[in-house]
Design an enzyme around this catalytic site. Sequence first.
Site, PDB file in Angstrom:
ATOM      1  N   HIS A 191      -6.967  -5.756  -0.595  1.00  0.00           N
ATOM      2  CA  HIS A 191      -5.965  -5.001  -0.356  1.00  0.00           C
ATOM      3  C   HIS A 191      -5.322  -5.164   1.075  1.00  0.00           C
ATOM      4  O   HIS A 191      -3.925  -5.372   1.192  1.00  0.00           O
ATOM      5  CB  HIS A 191      -6.764  -3.655  -0.071  1.00  0.00           C
ATOM      6  CG  HIS A 191      -5.539  -2.376   0.060  1.00  0.00           C
ATOM      7  ND1 HIS A 191      -4.950  -2.022  -1.037  1.00  0.00           N
ATOM      8  CD2 HIS A 191      -5.144  -1.747   0.911  1.00  0.00           C
ATOM      9  CE1 HIS A 191      -3.807  -1.163  -0.767  1.00  0.00           C
ATOM     10  NE2 HIS A 191      -4.106  -1.075   0.541  1.00  0.00           N
ATOM     11  N   ASP A 226      -9.690  -3.673  -5.752  1.00  0.00           N
ATOM     12  CA  ASP A 226      -8.961  -2.895  -4.527  1.00  0.00           C
ATOM     13  C   ASP A 226      -9.458  -1.635  -4.544  1.00  0.00           C
ATOM     14  O   ASP A 226      -9.367  -0.719  -5.748  1.00  0.00           O
ATOM     15  CB  ASP A 226      -7.483  -2.850  -5.054  1.00  0.00           C
ATOM     16  CG  ASP A 226      -6.742  -2.524  -3.802  1.00  0.00           C
ATOM     17  OD1 ASP A 226      -7.277  -1.597  -2.868  1.00  0.00           O
ATOM     18  OD2 ASP A 226      -5.349  -2.444  -3.785  1.00  0.00           O
ATOM     19  N   SER A 257       0.929  -1.257  -0.079  1.00  0.00           N
ATOM     20  CA  SER A 257      -0.099  -0.115  -0.222  1.00  0.00           C
ATOM     21  C   SER A 257       0.700   1.322  -0.048  1.00  0.00           C
ATOM     22  O   SER A 257       1.735   1.445  -0.735  1.00  0.00           O
ATOM     23  CB  SER A 257      -1.021   0.014   1.146  1.00  0.00           C
ATOM     24  OG  SER A 257      -1.955   0.806   0.887  1.00  0.00           O
TER      25      SER A 257
END
Length: 307
Positions: free
Chosen positions: A288, A259, A125
């Site tokens: 995610h 996502d 991320s």
Amino acid sequence: MDNRTNDPQRKFIYCSGAVTELLQFGPSRLLSEHKVLFLIIPGNPGVVGFYETFMQMLHSLSGHPVWAVSHAGHCAPPDSMDMVEDASAAERDDVFGLNGQIEQKLDFVRKHVPRETGLVLVGHSIGCYIILEMMKRDPELKVLKAVLLFPTIERMAQTPQGKVMTPVLCQMRYLAYLPVFLLSLLPDSLRALLARLALSGVSSLDGCIVPACVELLSGDCAANAIYMGGQEMKKVVERDNKTIKKHLDKLIFYYGATDHWCPVSYFHDIKQDFPHADVILCEKGFRHAFVLDAGRQVAKMVVDWIR
């Protein structure tokens, strides 16, 4: 020399003047024979405990040391340590902000990783954005590969999740601090119960997740995560094509098919701009927040790619 171990070591150190948690599988100090280090740069929240199962599998499959460094202030330090060494310096350098987190990772590598050790950087991320910034700011970093999992490296506020979270993290940040503060006053057992309730929809929840949630909801940890998140929405706008182009042969991108932080259109965009890049679209339905239930599977994929 096989240094594989299933038991991680945890330690708290100061990096860039802010308390930082280090989770380590394999040796806790690198020697000249350690040619490769897998270094995990977490998402937000950057509590390293979320990545424990993922790291354990990476370590057992690769045989290399695997370390994770928390974001500055994204941990519950022992009573003997304050959140920062020097409050005025921490405020001046904005150590809990996005730029401060990038500098904290570079500070960690300079102080704890020998220059001759090759790095396999694994970002998740916002950790992917941090890795690209690290490679840009320190061209001398000996990066062998950088694996960018579910990368939030552009237009975060425009994503479906970003549109929901931007008002909460930016305009309503101080309102969000109150429930977080109240949760931090609860005993660990109650916070663990609330975490299990909140995640009851995850059918095969990993055992490392609830203890990490308990840590997240203690002290200033969650408030620091909220503060960093607000900066992400404002600062992560344009994809850094210049850095990507420069290091293209070292980068592996892995995008989620569902996502809400980086939609599939972002996968197609980067694929179009860099047709020869190693850009993969998930076909396994991983979320995610893959560490919730798929840490082992993602670790197996990462080791296969590196090999």
